[in-house]
Every structure is written in structure tokens, then in C-alpha cells.
Design a protein around this motif. Structure first.
Motif, PDB file in Angstrom:
ATOM      1  N   VAL A 138      37.436  48.510  42.272  1.00  0.00           N
ATOM      2  CA  VAL A 138      37.663  47.861  43.560  1.00  0.00           C
ATOM      3  C   VAL A 138      37.965  46.392  43.333  1.00  0.00           C
ATOM      4  CG1 VAL A 138      36.674  47.322  45.818  1.00  0.00           C
ATOM      5  CG2 VAL A 138      36.069  49.471  44.676  1.00  0.00           C
ATOM      6  N   ASN A 139      39.126  45.959  43.812  1.00  0.00           N
ATOM      7  CA  ASN A 139      39.516  44.553  43.714  1.00  0.00           C
ATOM      8  C   ASN A 139      39.093  43.851  45.004  1.00  0.00           C
ATOM      9  OD1 ASN A 139      40.718  42.059  43.514  1.00  0.00           O
ATOM     10  ND2 ASN A 139      42.763  42.827  43.064  1.00  0.00           N
ATOM     11  N   THR A 140      38.130  42.947  44.907  1.00  0.00           N
ATOM     12  CA  THR A 140      37.630  42.244  46.086  1.00  0.00           C
ATOM     13  C   THR A 140      38.297  40.894  46.296  1.00  0.00           C
ATOM     14  OG1 THR A 140      35.828  41.285  44.788  1.00  0.00           O
ATOM     15  CG2 THR A 140      35.378  43.376  45.932  1.00  0.00           C
ATOM     16  N   SER A 141      39.344  40.614  45.530  1.00  0.00           N
ATOM     17  CA  SER A 141      40.023  39.321  45.665  1.00  0.00           C
ATOM     18  C   SER A 141      41.310  39.458  46.474  1.00  0.00           C
ATOM     19  CB  SER A 141      40.351  38.731  44.289  1.00  0.00           C
ATOM     20  OG  SER A 141      41.458  39.384  43.713  1.00  0.00           O
ATOM     21  N   ALA A 142      41.912  38.329  46.785  1.00  0.00           N
ATOM     22  CA  ALA A 142      43.163  38.298  47.553  1.00  0.00           C
ATOM     23  C   ALA A 142      44.389  38.306  46.640  1.00  0.00           C
ATOM     24  CB  ALA A 142      43.180  37.068  48.452  1.00  0.00           C
TER      25      ALA A 142
ATOM     26  N   VAL B  56      44.942  42.011  40.276  1.00  0.00           N
ATOM     27  CA  VAL B  56      44.197  41.805  39.031  1.00  0.00           C
ATOM     28  C   VAL B  56      44.464  42.991  38.122  1.00  0.00           C
ATOM     29  CG1 VAL B  56      41.904  41.556  38.003  1.00  0.00           C
ATOM     30  CG2 VAL B  56      42.392  40.517  40.228  1.00  0.00           C
ATOM     31  N   SER B  57      44.777  42.728  36.845  1.00  0.00           N
ATOM     32  CA  SER B  57      44.987  43.839  35.922  1.00  0.00           C
ATOM     33  C   SER B  57      43.667  44.223  35.263  1.00  0.00           C
ATOM     34  CB  SER B  57      46.043  43.497  34.867  1.00  0.00           C
ATOM     35  OG  SER B  57      45.601  42.452  34.048  1.00  0.00           O
TER      36      SER B  57
ATOM     37  N   VAL C 147      45.618  46.207  39.890  1.00  0.00           N
ATOM     38  CA  VAL C 147      44.963  46.697  41.109  1.00  0.00           C
ATOM     39  C   VAL C 147      45.311  45.708  42.211  1.00  0.00           C
ATOM     40  CG1 VAL C 147      42.796  47.332  42.225  1.00  0.00           C
ATOM     41  CG2 VAL C 147      43.088  47.712  39.760  1.00  0.00           C
ATOM     42  N   SER C 148      45.923  46.194  43.260  1.00  0.00           N
ATOM     43  CA  SER C 148      46.390  45.344  44.365  1.00  0.00           C
ATOM     44  C   SER C 148      45.234  44.594  45.017  1.00  0.00           C
ATOM     45  CB  SER C 148      47.094  46.192  45.424  1.00  0.00           C
ATOM     46  OG  SER C 148      48.205  46.835  44.860  1.00  0.00           O
ATOM     47  N   PRO C 149      45.542  43.497  45.716  1.00  0.00           N
ATOM     48  CA  PRO C 149      44.493  42.743  46.404  1.00  0.00           C
ATOM     49  C   PRO C 149      43.756  43.609  47.430  1.00  0.00           C
ATOM     50  CG  PRO C 149      46.605  41.583  46.509  1.00  0.00           C
ATOM     51  CD  PRO C 149      46.865  42.916  45.904  1.00  0.00           C
TER      52      PRO C 149
ATOM     53  N   SER D 214      41.778  40.779  34.195  1.00  0.00           N
ATOM     54  CA  SER D 214      42.481  39.508  33.984  1.00  0.00           C
ATOM     55  C   SER D 214      41.799  38.359  34.709  1.00  0.00           C
ATOM     56  CB  SER D 214      43.947  39.627  34.414  1.00  0.00           C
ATOM     57  OG  SER D 214      44.029  39.975  35.783  1.00  0.00           O
ATOM     58  N   THR D 215      41.001  38.667  35.732  1.00  0.00           N
ATOM     59  CA  THR D 215      40.200  37.676  36.451  1.00  0.00           C
ATOM     60  C   THR D 215      38.769  38.214  36.502  1.00  0.00           C
ATOM     61  OG1 THR D 215      42.095  37.076  37.830  1.00  0.00           O
ATOM     62  CG2 THR D 215      39.913  36.420  38.632  1.00  0.00           C
ATOM     63  N   GLY D 216      37.814  37.399  36.124  1.00  0.00           N
ATOM     64  CA  GLY D 216      36.430  37.845  36.075  1.00  0.00           C
ATOM     65  C   GLY D 216      35.766  37.892  37.439  1.00  0.00           C
ATOM     66  N   SER D 217      34.792  38.779  37.571  1.00  0.00           N
ATOM     67  CA  SER D 217      33.914  38.895  38.746  1.00  0.00           C
ATOM     68  C   SER D 217      34.617  39.231  40.056  1.00  0.00           C
ATOM     69  CB  SER D 217      33.102  37.606  38.916  1.00  0.00           C
ATOM     70  OG  SER D 217      32.326  37.367  37.771  1.00  0.00           O
TER      71      SER D 217
END
Length: 113
Positions: free
Chosen positions: A41-45, A48-49, A73-75, A97-100
Motif C-alpha cells: 500500500v502506497n500511502t504517499s501522493a 514509489v517503486s 505502485v501508484s500514489p 524507492s522512498t522510505g516509510s
């Protein structure tokens, strides 16, 4: 014979370095995990790979045991992924590619012994 049901692991977030998500119990040595499925689950806007590895006992994450190769993974979206069969002592590792911002959830899986 009694059946016991349990969650494989609690949800966790990926960092930017390969870290262990789940390790198969080492005993009994004849056990294996089959039909495992993860939800990412990508919780960012931002997109993220994510890279996931199915690492043999005593091994390290490498291109040889990669089963999700830097998939985006799409926003604010999720991706469900099948996990290759694991034997006793094998483990799953992952990184983003982006943490947390990528949460990993166990969706399914059966340990046979």
C-alpha cells in the motif's frame, strides 16, 4: 489433528534498504510456505517503486531471488503480489524507492509441514 491459524506477520513499512519482512520458521525442516500473497500500500501522493526478494536460508537479496523487480505502485494505491514458495529458514526481503510510505500486509499463505 487440530489446525492452527495465525497471521504470518504484522503490517510493516519498507525502507530504502533491503530488510526482512518475514522469515519461515527453521523447524520442522520439512515445512514450506505456499500460496502466500502480500498487499503493498502506497500511502504517499507520489509513485514509489518496490522491490521484493525471496531469499534462501543463509542467502542474501540479489537479482537471482528477486520476484518483484522495482515495480511502481501508484500514489494512494495498492498492489497485490504472489510470493514464491518458501522452505524452512527462507525469508522475504523488500525495499522501496522512498522510505516509510509503502506498507506491507500479509493477505494469505499456508505453512505445510
Amino acid at each position: 489433528m487440530a489446525l492452527t491459524f495465525q497471521k504470518l506477520f504484522q503490517p510493516t513499512q519498507l525502507g530504502t534498504s533491503a530488510a526482512t519482512i518475514y522469515t519461515m520458521p527453521a523447524a520442522p525442516v520439512t515445512s514450506f510456505l505456499r500460496n502466500a500473497r502480500l498487499m503493498l500500500v502506497n500511502t504517499s501522493a507520489s509513485a514509489v517503486s518496490v522491490t521484493l526478494y525471496s531469499v534462501p536460508s543463509g542467502g542474501t537479496a540479489s537479482a537471482t531471488n528477486e520476484f518483484l523487480p522495482a515495480v511502481s505502485v501508484s500514489p494512494n494505491a495498492q498492489l497485490q503480489v504472489d510470493v514464491p514458495e518458501l522452505s524452512a529458514g527462507d525469508f522475504i526481503q523488500g525495499l522501496a524507492s522512498t522510505g516509510s510510505v509503502i506498507s506491507v500486509h500479509a493477505m494469505d499463505g499456508v505453512i505445510y509441514s
